[in-house]
Design an enzyme around this catalytic site. Structure first.
Site, PDB file in Angstrom:
ATOM      1  N   GLU A 390       3.783 -13.283  10.178  1.00 34.40           N
ATOM      2  CA  GLU A 390       4.666 -12.530  10.893  1.00 34.40           C
ATOM      3  C   GLU A 390       4.332 -10.909  10.473  1.00 34.40           C
ATOM      4  OE1 GLU A 390       9.558 -13.641  11.315  1.00 34.40           O
ATOM      5  OE2 GLU A 390       9.039 -12.180   9.672  1.00 34.40           O
ATOM      6  N   ALA A 598       9.326  -1.001   6.061  1.00 35.56           N
ATOM      7  CA  ALA A 598       8.053  -1.842   6.123  1.00 35.56           C
ATOM      8  C   ALA A 598       8.242  -3.066   5.812  1.00 35.56           C
ATOM      9  CB  ALA A 598       7.355  -1.180   4.595  1.00 35.56           C
ATOM     10  N   LYS A 599       7.497  -3.780   5.928  1.00 39.89           N
ATOM     11  CA  LYS A 599       7.706  -5.417   6.069  1.00 39.89           C
ATOM     12  C   LYS A 599       7.970  -6.025   4.870  1.00 39.89           C
ATOM     13  CE  LYS A 599       7.517  -9.416   8.227  1.00 39.89           C
ATOM     14  NZ  LYS A 599       8.607  -9.843   9.181  1.00 39.89           N
ATOM     15  N   SER A 600       7.030  -5.819   3.792  1.00 36.45           N
ATOM     16  CA  SER A 600       7.330  -6.217   2.496  1.00 36.45           C
ATOM     17  C   SER A 600       7.781  -5.324   1.621  1.00 36.45           C
ATOM     18  CB  SER A 600       5.955  -6.868   2.021  1.00 36.45           C
ATOM     19  OG  SER A 600       5.502  -7.892   2.712  1.00 36.45           O
TER      20      SER A 600
END
Length: 604
Positions: A390, A598-600
């Site tokens: 993802e 941010a994604k993580s």
């Protein structure tokens, strides 16, 4: 550069690259903004920007504003170059010490102290590995580090504590990255470093050491099942759009081998699952963001369907209070990446509490999308969502597959504890098997939803309403709208309108309501009339058998939801994802990489 592009979803406010050329000269290029701006600067250089060893980084700002000076890599004395994910918590005291040693700082970041510390240690014996090992002993916080040094032109040193780091195994070449997706064009074979690992890489060898003891440790090489095409856009304009439309297949993959035509397989949670589930007296779900909303839906399911007490808590709150932890509690930790700092810290706190108080009945289950993540290694049991990569920052298919796994957990607990009849289990299993088709049918409403999204062109605020399991779905819808369109959005239980939010309603406020055909529908209709009376613009997502569409002043989307308590919230969420995506397109925002996010989230 290609590796950076594949990691841009993790951070994109600045980027940089440093290379050692064939005569061991150290060159660096940095740029504010996205990777393309770095590429443009490289293309404008007068001399070729090449080398056989290098490090690069794309940044999500923590210490220091987004700027070229704060971009990584950071270089000390034109000798040591460092890239870093994470936070060095004691950087201020280290900085003061280094200033007295004569080091000069050119950035506002915490990372620069890492470069200076390693450079200082190198003065002892010019051994890069040992210099890094000694330096790590003074750093407090989290880090994934990549280090190179002019006097070691054939060596790269990497270290991991708290932030993910993988080694890509090549032929006559080796790589480090924070995610396997960055390295898929060059290798399928990876070593997943564990906390406290320090790796020494050369072109033909990888050695891994313990930061605590300095001794060699063994880590297995694993082959990734991912491939390059799985993280490519294909025919889609954005990753978010691609991932919304991947959800039917993601659900199929998540259910595969874990469900039959009429029952859920408890054994899919692991060989000890049945024994553990028999003793569970309460559930405690801990997560952040979208994963927290999945937990909120589950609380309704757990208490309504099988009568098992369930708490849901934001990880960043749990870890900083003194929670009452009861024996025979199943802690469910939910994270897309498995590297979410607050969720990991909460799990470590639980494990410590269990050990100190000798509570054998406390167990932990991680629900995660990444097989080799920290969360999966540290929990007692792990259940993978099989959502696939993802890339879009706003979570879509991860949320859907988390709900599917949580439905399997609910059914497994109810089955083992005999809180669920065979008929009800068969009904849930059948509903889950219909879910991929229900999602496909929801996706067919895209054109209709695109037209409705035009209402938001000049809007700055929105209100989402839902009752029961649809309240957390409303929260998720509001979060998505905020994340990718920058419209201020709130969500409330519809019954709370009179307790304050009604004051916000006027003709400039779109109100999005979720109206399934259930025993709360009539109550919801009354709430919607309250909005209508105040001139609010109503957008209603309703079941095809409801009759709200007879209200001509409302914009209505009719959905086939199968009515089920499990499938309905998942299906309605698909419609909200489409709405938020098309509103973001109208607003002209960066859908896949919204500002400041941010994604993580691997730092606090």
């Amino acid at each position: 550069m290609e590796g950076l592009r594949r990691l841009e979803y993790r951070g994109y406010d600045s980027s940089g690259m440093a290379l050692l050329d064939d005569v061991n000269a150290l060159h660096r290029v940095r740029s504010l903004g996205k990777i393309q701006q770095l590429q443009d600067k490289v293309d404008q250089l007068n001399a070729p920007f090449t080398g056989r060893i290098g490090i690069a980084h794309t940044r999500w700002a923590t210490h220091g504003i987004p700027s070229e000076n704060n971009a990584h890599p950071h270089i000390c004395n034109n000798q040591v170059a460092v890239v870093h994910n994470g936070i060095i918590e004691n950087y201020q005291s280290l900085k003061q010490k280094q200033l007295t040693q004569g080091y000069r700082f050119t950035s506002e970041t915490d990372t620069e102290v890492v470069a200076h510390e390693i450079h200082a240690e190198l003065q002892q014996d010019n051994d890069l590995l040992q210099a890094v090992l000694r330096s790590l002993k003074v750093f407090d916080g989290a880090y994934a580090l990549g280090v190179m040094d002019k006097s070691h032109p054939d060596m790269l040193v990497a270290a991991r504590k708290g932030s993910p780091l993988v080694i890509g195994i090549g032929i006559g070449e080796h790589f480090i990255a924070s995610d396997v997706s960055a390295l898929l064009p060059v290798t399928q074979n990876f070593i997943f470093l564990e906390d406290g690992d320090v790796a020494k890489l050369t072109r033909d060898k990888v050695e891994i050491y313990s930061a605590a003891t300095g001794e060699l440790v063994e880590r297995p090489v694993k082959q990734s099942s991912l491939n390059i095409t799985s993280v490519e856009l294909g025919e889609h304009r954005h990753y978010m759009h691609k991932e919304i439309f991947e959800q039917p297949q993601a659900v199929i993959d998540t259910l595969e081998g874990r469900i039959t035509q009429d029952q859920v397989l408890v054994s899919s949670f692991g060989p000890k699952a049945e024994q553990i589930f028999k003793t569970v007296e309460q559930i405690h779900i801990i997560a952040c963001g979208t994963s927290y909303h999945a937990g909120m839906v589950t609380k309704y399911w757990m208490e309504d369907i099988i009568g098992l007490p369930c708490q849901v808590e934001v990880a960043s709150e749990f870890r900083y209070r003194n929670p009452v932890i009861l024996d025979n509690t199943l802690f469910v930790m939910i994270s897309q990446s498995g590297e979410t700092a607050d969720t990991l810290a909460a799990l470590h706190q639980i494990n410590h509490y269990r050990k100190v108080h000798d509570l054998d009945g406390i167990t932990s289950l991680s629900i995660c999308n990444v097989a080799e993540s920290s969360l999966t290694r540290d929990a007692d049991m792990t259940y993978l969502t099989h959502a696939g990569p993802e890339i879009g920052v706003a979570s879509t298919k991860s949320f859907t597959t988390q709900l599917v796994v949580l439905a399997l957990l609910l059914t497994s607990l109810g089955k083992v504890q005999k809180r669920l009849s065979k008929e009800r289990e068969s009904m849930i299993a059948g509903g889950l098997q219909k879910l991929p088709n229900l999602i496909r049918m929801a996706l067919e409403h895209e054109e209709e939803i695109r037209d409705i999204s035009q209402l938001f062109a000049d809007k700055q605020h929105a209100l989402f309403l839902g009752r029961g399991t649809m309240f957390p779905i409303a929260l998720e819808g509001a979060l998505k709208l905020k994340e990718i369109s920058y419209i201020h959005a709130e969500a409330y239980p519809a019954g709370e309108l009179k307790h304050g939010p009604l004051a916000l309603i006027d003709e400039t406020m779109p109100v999005i309501a979720i109206a399934p055909l259930d025993d709360l529908l009539e109550k919801l209709k009354s709430n919607l009339q309250e909005v209508k009376a105040r001139g609010g613009q109503m957008i209603v997502f309703e079941d095809e058998r409801s009759d709200i569409s007879s209200e001509t002043s409302f914009k209505v989307v009719k959905a086939t939801t199968n009515v089920g308590r499990i499938t309905a919230p998942i299906t309605y969420n698909i419609l909200l994802q489409l709405l938020c995506y098309h509103v973001a397109l109208i607003k002209g925002t960066d859908v896949d990489q919204p500002r400041n996010l941010a994604k993580s989230v691997t730092v606090e």
